[in-house]
Motif scaffolding. Structure first.
Motif, mmCIF file in Angstrom:
data_model
loop_
_atom_site.group_PDB
_atom_site.id
_atom_site.type_symbol
_atom_site.label_atom_id
_atom_site.label_comp_id
_atom_site.label_asym_id
_atom_site.label_seq_id
_atom_site.Cartn_x
_atom_site.Cartn_y
_atom_site.Cartn_z
ATOM 1 N N TYR A 84 0.799 -1.219 0.000
ATOM 2 C CA TYR A 84 0.000 0.000 0.000
ATOM 3 C C TYR A 84 0.836 1.276 0.000
ATOM 4 C CZ TYR A 84 -3.771 -3.246 1.151
ATOM 5 O OH TYR A 84 -4.649 -4.263 1.126
ATOM 6 N N VAL A 85 2.094 1.179 0.416
ATOM 7 C CA VAL A 85 2.932 2.377 0.539
ATOM 8 C C VAL A 85 3.771 2.552 -0.726
ATOM 9 C CG1 VAL A 85 4.823 3.438 1.805
ATOM 10 C CG2 VAL A 85 3.009 2.260 3.042
ATOM 11 N N CYS A 108 -0.059 6.998 -0.130
ATOM 12 C CA CYS A 108 -0.912 5.823 0.055
ATOM 13 C C CYS A 108 -2.195 6.084 -0.720
ATOM 14 C CB CYS A 108 -1.209 5.565 1.520
ATOM 15 S SG CYS A 108 -2.164 4.046 1.757
ATOM 16 N N TRP A 135 -5.632 3.335 1.433
ATOM 17 C CA TRP A 135 -5.422 2.897 2.830
ATOM 18 C C TRP A 135 -6.474 1.846 3.181
ATOM 19 C CZ3 TRP A 135 -1.307 4.646 5.645
ATOM 20 C CH2 TRP A 135 -1.241 4.216 6.953
ATOM 21 N N THR A 149 -7.869 -0.368 9.045
ATOM 22 C CA THR A 149 -6.476 -0.554 9.440
ATOM 23 C C THR A 149 -6.015 0.641 10.271
ATOM 24 O OG1 THR A 149 -6.013 -1.834 7.468
ATOM 25 C CG2 THR A 149 -4.130 -0.914 8.644
ATOM 26 N N ARG A 204 0.260 1.238 9.819
ATOM 27 C CA ARG A 204 0.987 0.416 8.861
ATOM 28 C C ARG A 204 2.475 0.525 9.141
ATOM 29 N NH1 ARG A 204 -2.278 -1.974 6.129
ATOM 30 N NH2 ARG A 204 -0.610 -3.200 5.184
ATOM 31 N N GLN A 240 -6.920 12.783 6.054
ATOM 32 C CA GLN A 240 -6.498 11.859 7.100
ATOM 33 C C GLN A 240 -7.331 12.054 8.363
ATOM 34 O OE1 GLN A 240 -2.437 13.050 7.133
ATOM 35 N NE2 GLN A 240 -1.791 11.387 5.770
ATOM 36 N N LYS A 255 -0.252 5.892 11.437
ATOM 37 C CA LYS A 255 -1.687 5.824 11.197
ATOM 38 C C LYS A 255 -2.025 7.052 10.380
ATOM 39 C CE LYS A 255 -6.340 5.727 13.021
ATOM 40 N NZ LYS A 255 -7.240 5.760 14.174
ATOM 41 N N SER A 256 -2.470 6.826 9.155
ATOM 42 C CA SER A 256 -2.694 7.940 8.255
ATOM 43 C C SER A 256 -3.920 7.631 7.414
ATOM 44 C CB SER A 256 -1.439 8.152 7.398
ATOM 45 O OG SER A 256 -1.574 9.286 6.602
ATOM 46 N N GLY A 257 -3.929 8.047 6.176
ATOM 47 C CA GLY A 257 -5.038 7.795 5.270
ATOM 48 C C GLY A 257 -4.581 7.971 3.846
ATOM 49 N N ASN A 258 -5.517 8.008 2.932
ATOM 50 C CA ASN A 258 -5.158 8.170 1.522
ATOM 51 C C ASN A 258 -4.488 9.519 1.292
ATOM 52 O OD1 ASN A 258 -6.322 5.725 1.090
ATOM 53 N ND2 ASN A 258 -8.256 6.523 0.320
#
Length: 401
Positions: free
Chosen positions: A303-304, A326, A329, A333, A336, A365, A381-384
């Motif tokens: 994903y990264v 990302c 995401w 989850t 990561r 995020q 911990k993040s998002g798209n």
């Protein structure tokens, strides 16, 4: 007979749960074809280990089976699975059934499907035991290794006894040779002693007949204090080897040519302190090293993407600053494993276990987005979208090459 086809998605979307029907005692007669997708997109199974995992009715048994999986088309995510008898060993509807995939420390699973096991007419049929094919493989391998180790140990014991006997005979022979050599040495020493006494006596007689200089004659001939003594300038220059130096000229030469233990001095030129430099018992931090952070440092290669940054080390202080992307995401989850910190820059100590880092969050995020260092792994911990992470810590690693 054509196989029943199941389309299972890694997003675990529970829109429709397919059913598989069987009966207690059925064995390897039912094979299904499974197509694995990720958010309705084809998913490649290349390099993945696929296993069926399930919990039978009432939680009586647990089934873990990878032996009966046959990947027929890895690029399209298609495989076949043949149910063993143990999978149909307990009547009733499964509590949970799905397939798992694993590769290089990354694990995921499909959505659930239902398995309904009908009872048979044999009231004495034994219920299935838990199927763990990987465990059975390990038992077989362990028995093989045990047999090999016993044979190897027996051979080692035999070889050791044979080697010990050979060494004992060799030692006995060496003792005999040494006794013979000692006897020859005694004869030689006695002969040498007699010869030495004779020669020393003759030399003393010749010495008594000798004509030697007196002390004053020797001083006047070989030692000229004022002429042969080096001046301070000559001592500092160090260009002649024909004069002697007094303590005072030696002190002057040392103070002008070398670093002394006391007193103030100005040192010029480049000095390479290979084993370190301290001030009042404290290590002086020196040196700077930099290393780019790229996609090759990723821990999560699924994903990264777009990893771009730098690690900087000044003395024992390490500073990290990087950016990553990302595009998808995974839903649900938390964090990561984004990148691994290479040797030469890794954090020393584990107190506290988690070392907080700074995360620059974008509008897409969550509000509780965060980043931290866990051992050598940067967790986020993040998002798209795009995320920026930075932080500083202390390392005791050897200096990076």
């Amino acid at each position: 007979m054509a196989n029943k086809i199941l389309n299972l998605d890694l997003s675990k979307d529970p829109i429709w749960l397919p059913f598989i029907y069987g009966r207690v005692g059925d064995e390897k007669l039912q094979t299904i074809t499974v197509n694995v997708t990720n958010n309705d997109q084809q998913f490649s199974l290349a390099g993945y280990t696929v296993a069926f995992e399930g919990v039978t009715n009432g939680g009586k048994t647990k089934v873990f089976d990878s032996d009966n999986v046959k990947v027929t088309n890895a690029s399209t995510g298609t495989f076949e699975y043949t149910f063993p008898s143990a999978a149909f060993g307990t009547p009733g509807v499964y509590e949970r059934a799905y397939f798992s995939i694993a590769k290089s420390g990354v694990r995921n699973s499909t959505g659930d499907f239902k398995i309904d096991v009908s009872n048979n007419a044999d009231i004495d049929a034994e219920e299935a035991q838990t199927v763990i094919t990987e465990y059975n493989k390990l038992v077989t391998e362990l028995n093989k290794l045990q047999k090999e180790n016993i044979n190897a140990l027996t051979k080692q014991q035999t070889d050791y006894i044979d080697s010990t006997n050979t060494k004992f005979i060799s030692i006995q022979n060496q003792i005999t040779d040494l006794q013979t050599l000692i006897g020859s040495y005694e004869t030689s020493v006695n002969s040498t002693k007699t010869t030495a006494i004779t020669e020393i006596s003759a030399a003393l007689e010749q010495f008594k007949k000798g004509d030697f200089y007196t002390k004053s004659e020797s001083d006047s001939r070989y030692l000229r204090y004022s002429v042969d003594q080096a001046t301070n300038a000559e001592a500092i220059a160090g260009t002649t080897g024909l004069k002697w130096m007094s303590p005072s000229t030696t002190k002057v030469a040392i103070s002008n040519q070398a670093t002394t233990l006391t007193g103030n001095q100005t040192v010029v030129g480049t000095k390479n302190f290979q084993d370190g430099l301290q001030l009042a018992g404290k290590v002086v931090q020196a040196g700077i090293a930099e290393r780019p952070i790229t996609d090759s440092d990723r821990s999560d290669t699924t994903y990264v993407t777009g990893v771009n940054g730098i690690l900087t080390r000044v003395g024992d202080v390490v500073t990290l600053a990087f950016n990553f992307q990302c595009g998808n995401w995974p839903s649900g989850t938390e964090t990561r494993w984004v990148i691994k910190i290479p040797a030469g820059y890794q954090r020393s100590g584990t107190t506290p276990v988690l070392h907080p880092l700074t995360l620059l969050r974008n509008a897409a995020q969550p509000t509780d987005a965060r980043a931290y260092l866990d051992g050598i792994i940067v967790n986020v911990k993040s998002g798209n979208g795009s995320s920026y992470v930075s932080g500083t810590w202390v390392t005791k690693d050897p200096w990076p090459s």
